[in-house]
Design a protein around this motif. Structure first.
Motif, PDB file in Angstrom:
ATOM      1  N   ALA A 140     -32.518  10.367 -19.672  1.00  0.00           N
ATOM      2  CA  ALA A 140     -33.179   9.045 -18.601  1.00  0.00           C
ATOM      3  C   ALA A 140     -33.187   9.306 -17.704  1.00  0.00           C
ATOM      4  O   ALA A 140     -31.761   9.895 -16.660  1.00  0.00           O
ATOM      5  CB  ALA A 140     -32.761   8.056 -19.152  1.00  0.00           C
ATOM      6  N   ASP A 141     -34.309   9.633 -16.571  1.00  0.00           N
ATOM      7  CA  ASP A 141     -33.904   9.392 -15.059  1.00  0.00           C
ATOM      8  C   ASP A 141     -33.853   8.149 -14.299  1.00  0.00           C
ATOM      9  O   ASP A 141     -34.545   7.298 -15.111  1.00  0.00           O
ATOM     10  CB  ASP A 141     -35.245  10.117 -14.348  1.00  0.00           C
ATOM     11  CG  ASP A 141     -35.503  11.382 -14.703  1.00  0.00           C
ATOM     12  OD1 ASP A 141     -34.639  12.416 -15.360  1.00  0.00           O
ATOM     13  OD2 ASP A 141     -36.935  12.503 -15.134  1.00  0.00           O
ATOM     14  N   GLY A 142     -32.926   8.090 -13.934  1.00  0.00           N
ATOM     15  CA  GLY A 142     -32.395   6.502 -14.062  1.00  0.00           C
ATOM     16  C   GLY A 142     -32.344   7.024 -11.918  1.00  0.00           C
ATOM     17  O   GLY A 142     -32.329   7.613 -10.645  1.00  0.00           O
ATOM     18  N   ILE A 143     -31.696   6.237 -10.910  1.00  0.00           N
ATOM     19  CA  ILE A 143     -31.071   5.869 -10.146  1.00  0.00           C
ATOM     20  C   ILE A 143     -30.049   4.861 -10.641  1.00  0.00           C
ATOM     21  O   ILE A 143     -30.087   3.965 -10.607  1.00  0.00           O
ATOM     22  CB  ILE A 143     -32.430   4.453  -9.643  1.00  0.00           C
ATOM     23  CG1 ILE A 143     -34.376   5.456 -10.230  1.00  0.00           C
ATOM     24  CG2 ILE A 143     -31.831   4.358  -7.434  1.00  0.00           C
ATOM     25  CD1 ILE A 143     -33.979   5.949  -8.665  1.00  0.00           C
ATOM     26  N   VAL A 147     -31.312  10.002 -10.344  1.00  0.00           N
ATOM     27  CA  VAL A 147     -29.822  10.438 -11.234  1.00  0.00           C
ATOM     28  C   VAL A 147     -30.427  10.908 -12.545  1.00  0.00           C
ATOM     29  O   VAL A 147     -31.025  10.130 -12.806  1.00  0.00           O
ATOM     30  CB  VAL A 147     -28.363  10.382 -11.167  1.00  0.00           C
ATOM     31  CG1 VAL A 147     -27.474  10.478 -12.024  1.00  0.00           C
ATOM     32  CG2 VAL A 147     -28.160   9.578 -10.172  1.00  0.00           C
ATOM     33  N   SER A 148     -30.112  11.973 -12.795  1.00  0.00           N
ATOM     34  CA  SER A 148     -30.274  12.266 -14.073  1.00  0.00           C
ATOM     35  C   SER A 148     -29.094  12.283 -15.634  1.00  0.00           C
ATOM     36  O   SER A 148     -28.209  12.798 -15.442  1.00  0.00           O
ATOM     37  CB  SER A 148     -30.852  14.016 -14.285  1.00  0.00           C
ATOM     38  OG  SER A 148     -31.240  14.055 -16.126  1.00  0.00           O
ATOM     39  N   PHE A 149     -29.555  11.299 -16.336  1.00  0.00           N
ATOM     40  CA  PHE A 149     -28.726  10.696 -17.259  1.00  0.00           C
ATOM     41  C   PHE A 149     -28.540  11.575 -18.974  1.00  0.00           C
ATOM     42  O   PHE A 149     -29.915  11.600 -18.907  1.00  0.00           O
ATOM     43  CB  PHE A 149     -28.815   9.110 -17.399  1.00  0.00           C
ATOM     44  CG  PHE A 149     -27.833   7.982 -16.205  1.00  0.00           C
ATOM     45  CD1 PHE A 149     -25.788   8.252 -15.534  1.00  0.00           C
ATOM     46  CD2 PHE A 149     -29.109   7.769 -14.853  1.00  0.00           C
ATOM     47  CE1 PHE A 149     -25.772   7.574 -14.969  1.00  0.00           C
ATOM     48  CE2 PHE A 149     -27.583   7.111 -14.068  1.00  0.00           C
ATOM     49  CZ  PHE A 149     -27.502   7.381 -14.053  1.00  0.00           C
ATOM     50  N   MET A 150     -27.607  11.743 -19.348  1.00  0.00           N
ATOM     51  CA  MET A 150     -27.599  11.536 -20.655  1.00  0.00           C
ATOM     52  C   MET A 150     -27.237  10.436 -21.129  1.00  0.00           C
ATOM     53  O   MET A 150     -26.157   9.669 -21.421  1.00  0.00           O
ATOM     54  CB  MET A 150     -26.925  12.408 -21.338  1.00  0.00           C
ATOM     55  CG  MET A 150     -26.241  12.748 -22.436  1.00  0.00           C
ATOM     56  SD  MET A 150     -26.387  14.161 -23.747  1.00  0.00           S
ATOM     57  CE  MET A 150     -24.365  13.398 -23.661  1.00  0.00           C
ATOM     58  N   GLY A 209     -30.218   1.635 -12.605  1.00  0.00           N
ATOM     59  CA  GLY A 209     -31.796   1.522 -13.084  1.00  0.00           C
ATOM     60  C   GLY A 209     -32.366   2.796 -13.579  1.00  0.00           C
ATOM     61  O   GLY A 209     -32.118   4.027 -13.413  1.00  0.00           O
ATOM     62  N   ILE A 210     -32.872   1.998 -15.353  1.00  0.00           N
ATOM     63  CA  ILE A 210     -33.439   2.973 -15.356  1.00  0.00           C
ATOM     64  C   ILE A 210     -35.004   1.833 -15.875  1.00  0.00           C
ATOM     65  O   ILE A 210     -34.545   1.526 -16.961  1.00  0.00           O
ATOM     66  CB  ILE A 210     -32.969   2.842 -17.383  1.00  0.00           C
ATOM     67  CG1 ILE A 210     -31.443   3.856 -16.885  1.00  0.00           C
ATOM     68  CG2 ILE A 210     -33.192   4.104 -17.909  1.00  0.00           C
ATOM     69  CD1 ILE A 210     -30.918   4.894 -16.690  1.00  0.00           C
ATOM     70  N   GLY A 211     -35.692   3.010 -15.409  1.00  0.00           N
ATOM     71  CA  GLY A 211     -37.648   2.150 -15.385  1.00  0.00           C
ATOM     72  C   GLY A 211     -37.298   0.560 -14.712  1.00  0.00           C
ATOM     73  O   GLY A 211     -36.627   0.953 -13.371  1.00  0.00           O
ATOM     74  N   GLY A 212     -37.767  -0.292 -15.852  1.00  0.00           N
ATOM     75  CA  GLY A 212     -37.543  -1.480 -14.751  1.00  0.00           C
ATOM     76  C   GLY A 212     -36.731  -2.350 -15.014  1.00  0.00           C
ATOM     77  O   GLY A 212     -36.549  -3.146 -15.372  1.00  0.00           O
ATOM     78  N   ILE A 213     -35.441  -1.690 -15.752  1.00  0.00           N
ATOM     79  CA  ILE A 213     -33.874  -2.309 -16.153  1.00  0.00           C
ATOM     80  C   ILE A 213     -33.001  -1.807 -15.206  1.00  0.00           C
ATOM     81  O   ILE A 213     -32.442  -0.918 -14.478  1.00  0.00           O
ATOM     82  CB  ILE A 213     -33.464  -1.969 -17.253  1.00  0.00           C
ATOM     83  CG1 ILE A 213     -34.445  -2.824 -18.499  1.00  0.00           C
ATOM     84  CG2 ILE A 213     -32.274  -2.712 -16.801  1.00  0.00           C
ATOM     85  CD1 ILE A 213     -34.273  -2.459 -19.869  1.00  0.00           C
TER      86      ILE A 213
END
Length: 182
Positions: free
Chosen positions: A75-78, A84-87, A136-140
Protein backbone atom coordinates in the motif's frame (compact mmCIF):
# COMPACT_ATOMS: atom_id res chain seq x y z
CA UNK A 1 -31.18 32.12 -35.90
CA UNK A 2 -33.70 32.68 -38.72
CA UNK A 3 -31.88 35.79 -39.98
CA UNK A 4 -28.46 34.11 -40.01
CA UNK A 5 -29.13 32.63 -43.39
CA UNK A 6 -28.32 29.07 -42.23
CA UNK A 7 -30.54 26.31 -43.44
CA UNK A 8 -32.97 24.91 -40.88
CA UNK A 9 -31.34 21.45 -41.09
CA UNK A 10 -27.90 22.86 -40.25
CA UNK A 11 -29.32 24.89 -37.36
CA UNK A 12 -31.16 21.82 -36.00
CA UNK A 13 -27.99 19.72 -36.27
CA UNK A 14 -25.97 22.39 -34.39
CA UNK A 15 -28.67 22.58 -31.67
CA UNK A 16 -28.68 18.77 -31.34
CA UNK A 17 -24.88 18.70 -30.91
CA UNK A 18 -25.04 21.34 -28.18
CA UNK A 19 -27.91 19.48 -26.51
CA UNK A 20 -25.85 16.26 -26.43
CA UNK A 21 -22.86 18.16 -24.97
CA UNK A 22 -25.09 19.72 -22.30
CA UNK A 23 -26.64 16.34 -21.41
CA UNK A 24 -23.13 14.84 -21.19
CA UNK A 25 -22.05 17.55 -18.73
CA UNK A 26 -25.18 17.06 -16.62
CA UNK A 27 -24.77 13.26 -16.60
CA UNK A 28 -21.08 13.57 -15.64
CA UNK A 29 -22.03 15.79 -12.72
CA UNK A 30 -24.86 13.52 -11.60
CA UNK A 31 -22.66 10.40 -11.74
CA UNK A 32 -19.44 12.04 -10.48
CA UNK A 33 -19.09 9.73 -7.45
CA UNK A 34 -19.61 6.61 -9.52
CA UNK A 35 -17.09 7.92 -12.06
CA UNK A 36 -14.59 8.54 -9.22
CA UNK A 37 -15.08 4.95 -8.01
CA UNK A 38 -14.62 3.68 -11.56
CA UNK A 39 -11.42 5.70 -12.01
CA UNK A 40 -10.15 4.48 -8.64
CA UNK A 41 -10.77 0.84 -9.61
CA UNK A 42 -9.02 1.26 -12.95
CA UNK A 43 -6.03 2.91 -11.25
CA UNK A 44 -5.88 0.12 -8.63
CA UNK A 45 -5.84 -2.46 -11.43
CA UNK A 46 -2.91 -0.74 -13.12
CA UNK A 47 -0.99 0.14 -9.92
CA UNK A 48 -1.73 -2.61 -7.34
CA UNK A 49 -0.30 -0.69 -4.36
CA UNK A 50 -2.65 2.22 -5.00
CA UNK A 51 -5.43 2.07 -2.36
CA UNK A 52 -8.97 2.18 -3.69
CA UNK A 53 -11.20 4.11 -1.30
CA UNK A 54 -14.99 3.72 -1.36
CA UNK A 55 -17.52 5.38 0.93
CA UNK A 56 -20.20 2.93 2.03
CA UNK A 57 -23.90 3.78 2.22
CA UNK A 58 -23.53 4.02 6.01
CA UNK A 59 -20.70 6.56 5.64
CA UNK A 60 -17.96 4.07 6.59
CA UNK A 61 -14.75 4.20 4.59
CA UNK A 62 -13.56 0.99 2.92
CA UNK A 63 -10.09 0.73 1.35
CA UNK A 64 -9.25 -2.11 -1.04
CA UNK A 65 -5.69 -3.18 -1.86
CA UNK A 66 -4.87 -5.50 -4.75
CA UNK A 67 -2.22 -8.18 -4.39
CA UNK A 68 1.08 -7.15 -5.97
CA UNK A 69 2.98 -9.25 -8.47
CA UNK A 70 5.25 -10.48 -5.65
CA UNK A 71 2.24 -12.07 -3.89
CA UNK A 72 2.11 -9.54 -1.02
CA UNK A 73 -0.35 -6.79 -0.28
CA UNK A 74 1.40 -3.46 -0.61
CA UNK A 75 0.00 0.00 0.00
CA UNK A 76 1.11 3.50 -0.81
CA UNK A 77 0.45 5.40 2.39
CA UNK A 78 1.16 8.70 4.09
CA UNK A 79 3.20 9.10 7.29
CA UNK A 80 3.38 12.59 8.78
CA UNK A 81 2.48 14.02 5.39
CA UNK A 82 5.12 12.06 3.41
CA UNK A 83 4.56 9.17 1.01
CA UNK A 84 5.64 5.73 2.26
CA UNK A 85 5.37 2.37 0.52
CA UNK A 86 4.18 -0.32 2.96
CA UNK A 87 3.95 -4.08 2.84
CA UNK A 88 0.95 -5.24 4.88
CA UNK A 89 2.17 -7.62 7.58
CA UNK A 90 -0.38 -9.07 10.01
CA UNK A 91 2.51 -10.88 11.74
CA UNK A 92 4.12 -7.58 12.72
CA UNK A 93 2.82 -6.34 16.06
CA UNK A 94 3.54 -2.75 15.11
CA UNK A 95 3.98 -0.45 12.16
CA UNK A 96 7.69 -0.62 11.35
CA UNK A 97 9.32 2.10 9.29
CA UNK A 98 12.55 1.62 7.44
CA UNK A 99 15.24 4.03 8.59
CA UNK A 100 15.03 6.06 5.37
CA UNK A 101 11.21 6.26 5.44
CA UNK A 102 11.41 7.48 9.06
CA UNK A 103 13.84 10.23 8.09
CA UNK A 104 11.65 11.33 5.17
CA UNK A 105 8.64 11.40 7.56
CA UNK A 106 10.46 13.95 9.70
CA UNK A 107 11.63 11.71 12.52
CA UNK A 108 14.92 13.03 13.85
CA UNK A 109 17.73 10.45 13.85
CA UNK A 110 19.04 12.02 17.08
CA UNK A 111 15.79 11.05 18.85
CA UNK A 112 16.09 7.36 17.91
CA UNK A 113 17.27 4.87 20.51
CA UNK A 114 17.60 1.43 18.92
CA UNK A 115 16.95 -0.60 22.07
CA UNK A 116 13.97 -2.83 21.20
CA UNK A 117 14.94 -6.24 19.79
CA UNK A 118 12.89 -7.35 16.78
CA UNK A 119 12.85 -10.36 14.48
CA UNK A 120 12.78 -9.62 10.78
CA UNK A 121 12.97 -11.76 7.67
CA UNK A 122 16.64 -10.78 7.58
CA UNK A 123 17.26 -11.97 11.14
CA UNK A 124 17.50 -10.23 14.50
CA UNK A 125 17.76 -6.44 14.68
CA UNK A 126 17.05 -3.52 16.96
CA UNK A 127 14.42 -0.84 16.53
CA UNK A 128 13.52 2.48 18.10
CA UNK A 129 10.07 3.15 19.57
CA UNK A 130 8.29 6.20 18.12
CA UNK A 131 4.80 7.71 17.90
CA UNK A 132 3.63 8.77 14.46
CA UNK A 133 1.57 11.95 14.31
CA UNK A 134 -0.44 10.61 11.41
CA UNK A 135 -0.60 7.54 9.19
CA UNK A 136 -3.02 7.10 6.33
CA UNK A 137 -3.89 4.41 3.81
CA UNK A 138 -6.33 5.69 1.23
CA UNK A 139 -9.19 7.36 3.08
CA UNK A 140 -8.36 5.75 6.44
CA UNK A 141 -6.27 8.01 8.68
CA UNK A 142 -5.07 7.36 12.22
CA UNK A 143 -3.32 9.77 14.56
CA UNK A 144 -0.79 9.13 17.33
CA UNK A 145 0.09 5.59 16.22
CA UNK A 146 2.72 3.51 18.01
CA UNK A 147 5.46 2.42 15.64
CA UNK A 148 9.06 1.25 15.39
CA UNK A 149 11.95 2.45 13.27
CA UNK A 150 14.36 -0.26 12.13
CA UNK A 151 18.09 0.30 12.17
CA UNK A 152 19.64 1.62 8.99
CA UNK A 153 19.98 -1.18 6.42
CA UNK A 154 17.91 -3.75 8.37
CA UNK A 155 14.56 -3.28 6.60
CA UNK A 156 14.07 -2.68 2.88
CA UNK A 157 10.38 -1.78 3.01
CA UNK A 158 8.22 -0.37 5.78
CA UNK A 159 5.64 -2.71 7.31
CA UNK A 160 1.99 -1.91 7.99
CA UNK A 161 1.50 -3.95 11.15
CA UNK A 162 -1.10 -4.52 13.82
CA UNK A 163 -0.75 -1.16 15.61
CA UNK A 164 -2.56 0.23 12.53
CA UNK A 165 -4.61 -2.80 11.48
CA UNK A 166 -6.07 -3.39 14.97
CA UNK A 167 -7.49 0.15 14.94
CA UNK A 168 -9.79 -0.82 12.05
CA UNK A 169 -13.29 -2.21 12.48
CA UNK A 170 -12.10 -5.15 10.39
CA UNK A 171 -10.14 -6.39 7.42
CA UNK A 172 -10.76 -9.31 5.11
CA UNK A 173 -9.03 -11.03 2.22
CA UNK A 174 -11.14 -11.94 -0.80
CA UNK A 175 -9.23 -13.64 -3.58
CA UNK A 176 -6.51 -11.15 -4.54
CA UNK A 177 -7.86 -8.21 -2.56
CA UNK A 178 -7.37 -7.02 1.01
CA UNK A 179 -10.32 -4.95 2.23
CA UNK A 180 -9.73 -2.58 5.16
CA UNK A 181 -12.87 -1.32 6.94
CA UNK A 182 -12.72 1.88 8.97
Amino acid sequence: IMRSGMRFQDTARQAAVWLVILLGIIASYQYRFELQDFASRVTAGIIPSRPQTVMGADGAVQVTLSKSNNGHFEADGIVNGQGVSFMVDTGASSVVLSYHDALSAGISPDALSFSSPISTANGEAYAANVRLNEIGIGGIVRRDVRALVAEDGKLDQSLLGMSFLSSLSGYTVRQDQLILQD
